[in-house]
Enzyme design. Structure first.
Site, PDB file in Angstrom:
ATOM      1  CB  CYS A  11     -10.836 -18.712 -22.734  1.00  8.63           C
ATOM      2  SG  CYS A  11     -11.331 -16.993 -22.929  1.00  8.63           S
ATOM      3  CG  HIS A  14     -34.685 -17.989 -42.324  1.00 13.45           C
ATOM      4  ND1 HIS A  14     -34.858 -19.360 -42.349  1.00 13.45           N
ATOM      5  CD2 HIS A  14     -33.415 -17.777 -41.904  1.00 13.45           C
ATOM      6  CE1 HIS A  14     -33.750 -19.947 -41.949  1.00 13.45           C
ATOM      7  NE2 HIS A  14     -32.850 -19.015 -41.679  1.00 13.45           N
TER       8      HIS A  14
END
Length: 629
Positions: free
Chosen positions: A26, A542
């Site tokens: 929003c 990673h």
């Protein structure tokens, strides 16, 4: 601020991409629906730079980031697959039940429209003022063009709601738009305006006016999305792309005109009539209650249930007498934040309260409420009192809203109607709300946070928790070529935002344990893992960049969270060539995620490296002190 870094932090701290069912936003919040809210680290999120606070309400995990929410939302789309259109929204209500599910649906449908709604409302209000003051006449073409720009959103609101509702329920957006277009089709409109008796194969239809309506199209698209899924289960793949839309159009438009349209209009009018009756019975009392409670409703997300009522009142009656009292609550919390800014001696809080006051003046109160008044408690209470007094004044004045838009300085014109009746009462009410709240906050005071510098001296710095062992070594988990972290084509790693470390360009597809320790995170998509040593070093490995998008393809994991491992144990395997063939870099960062606990993190080797060769040397402040002694 790097929005992509913040986006990655948020995705990680809400439990990872795999924990996210859906995401909408929003004006100030990222509204997540999570599979398991327990996996989200609310504490770390609230401490992350760029995040104001975190709220759990209405089945949603809400991360409040303020006015930059569109940029952060878009960045999440870039760093993850969370915003993929493929059916993600359809799952979002499954974790909610009862009233929470209703609030989740309403907020998801209306949130994307709030910005353009506010802009249209401001323009409409300015045109009302110009018309009332004689600056422009409704018959002038200039006025007509500007009014079309201002009013088209509201007139064609069913079309916009068809899009957001279809997204929410994973329905065909274009079929939903076509159904909404049918409700506004000129010949259908003519049947209503001319009072022509209407039937569908002999079944009588009560014709309604659907421009600016809310409930009919929402009901229609919800049912349409369910019917669409049922059709797609039974219709053959080769023809369903045109047979399913055919069935939906033939069934849904008549069904909407016969059932959902009249029911939706009557229900919306009934709710609106009940609230109008409350204001008619005692506008002063009703205004006081709404002015006091509006921000409480916002906190719990319940205010979404009233927004369709406001819109319905304006669509049906051309005005709404309920919404104006809510504006008192907005300006009351603004005044409370301003009072904190005047009172506090904490420089950081003074700066936060000042910026939050400015933002709240334009209708965005989340930074003021969640960042300032609510945590301090008494200022929030002062805002509730100020809102009640201002709301009572506005309610008694009979102020009306003539267009939609979040209450704020820029949207004040939406409350200026013919002759300006009630508008002075609005100005008085919001002014009183602001002043009463600011004065009460200053008088009542609050527990002023102590400046961090005042509570931190050299001795406390030296005794702060740090890693326990000096010169701890991290062994290489991968065979390959050592490169600087800055060469990783990902700013979150290259900038050391995730922590200091090194990167390896792998030559073989194996990841082994860099020390004896415990697996703390084993990502479901197998592209990364986190391990902590027995001495406290936290390491993230990673494999590649953006390899999360491979969804586990070309990876084989040999671990699960909580596993105890020895240095050299095989943790993960991956196909280097296949990953590169898919277009993903395989450069692998090895990050010390608790870098702040060390004074030195030094890479040991250069060039080629084999598994279990010393890679990084870690030194902590407490150990350096011991060495000096």
């Amino acid at each position: 601020m790097s929005y992509e870094k913040l986006a990655k932090d948020i995705v990680h701290l809400v439990g990872g991409e795999e924990n996210v069912v859906s995401l909408v936003h929003c004006a100030t919040r990222l509204r997540f629906v999570l599979k398991d809210e327990a996996k989200a680290d609310k504490g770390k999120l609230e401490k992350t730079d760029g995040i104001i606070t975190v709220k759990q309400s209405g089945g949603q995990f809400q991360v409040v980031v303020g006015n930059k929410v569109p940029e952060v939302y878009n960045a999440i789309g870039k760093v993850s697959n969370i915003l993929s259109e493929t059916g993600q929204e359809d799952k979002s209500a499954k974790g909610n039940k009862g009233f929470g599910a209703v609030i989740d649906v309403i907020s998801s449908i209306f949130a994307p429209l709030l910005g353009v709604m506010a802009g249209s409302g401001i323009l409409k209000g300015l045109l009302l003022i110009a018309s009332n003051l004689g600056w422009l006449q409704p018959k002038e073409t200039t006025y007509m063009i500007l009014y079309a720009a201002a009013d088209s959103l509201f007139y064609f609101l069913p079309l916009l709601l068809a899009v957001t509702t279809a997204r929410k329920f994973a329905g065909n957006i274009f079929v939903a738009l076509t159904i909404a277009g049918g409700l506004l089709y000129p010949s259908i409109v003519t049947l209503k305006t001319e009072g022509t008796p209407t039937d569908f194969f002999g079944i009588p239809i009560v014709m309604m006016s659907y421009s600016s309506t809310v409930i009919p199209i929402i009901l229609a698209v919800i049912v349409m999305s369910k019917l669409e899924k049922a059709c797609n289960r039974f219709i053959h793949e080769s023809v369903k792309n045109f047979v399913t839309p055919l069935i939906l159009l033939v069934i849904m438009l008549p069904l909407t005109l016969m059932v959902f349209g009249p029911v939706g209009v009557y229900v919306g009018n009934g709710i609106a009539a009940g609230l109008v009756a409350a204001f008619s019975f005692s506008p002063l009392l009703a205004g006081a209650i709404l002015g006091a409670c509006w921000q409480l409703l916002v906190i719990f997300g319940v205010h979404w249930g009233l927004i369709p009522v406001f819109i319905n009142n304006i669509a049906v009656n051309g005005r709404d007498g309920i919404k104006p009292s809510a504006s008192a609550s907005i300006f009351a919390q603004t005044g409370a934040a301003f009072g904190v800014m005047l009172k506090t001696k904490n420089k950081k809080l003074k700066t936060l309260a000042g910026s939050a006051t400015l933002t709240a003046l334009f209708g965005i109160t989340e930074p003021a409420v969640y960042g300032v008044t609510l945590p301090l408690k008494r200022p929030f209470i002062a805002g509730v009192i100020g809102g009640a007094i201002g709301g009572a004044i506005i309610g008694q004045a009979g102020t009306q809203a003539f267009a939609s838009g979040a209450p704020g300085l820029l949207t004040l014109p939406i409350f200026y109607g013919p002759g300006g009746q009630g508008f002075p009462g609005l100005i008085l009410g919001i002014t009183v709300s602001f002043l009463v709240s600011a004065i009460l906050t200053y008088i009542l005071g609050f527990e002023d946070p102590v400046e961090e510098e005042e509570s931190t001296d050299n001795s406390t710095k030296e005794s702060a928790p740090t890693a326990a062992v000096s010169n701890e070594e991290v062994l290489s988990p991968i065979e390959g070529t050592v490169v600087a972290l800055s060469e990783v084509p990902d700013p979150a790693f290259a900038s050391e935002a995730m922590g200091k470390g090194i990167a390896i360009q792998p030559t073989t597809g194996r990841v082994v344990a860099p020390f004896d320790g415990t697996i703390t995170v084993a990502f479901k998509k197998k592209h990364a893992l986190a391990i902590v040593s027995h001495h406290g070093a936290e390491v993230l490995v990673h494999v590649g960049v953006d390899t999360v998008k491979l969804d586990g393809k070309h990876f084989t994991s040999h671990i699960k969270e909580g596993d105890q491992v020895k240095a050299g144990d095989l943790l993960l395997e991956f196909d280097v060539e296949q990953i590169r063939a898919e277009g993903y870099p395989t450069i692998t960062p090895v990050i010390i995620t608790n870098s702040s606990e060390y004074t030195e993190i030094l890479p040991i080797p250069q060039g080629d490296i084999t598994e279990q060769t010393p890679l990084l040397k870690l030194s902590s402040a407490s150990n350096e002190k011991e060495g000096i002694a």
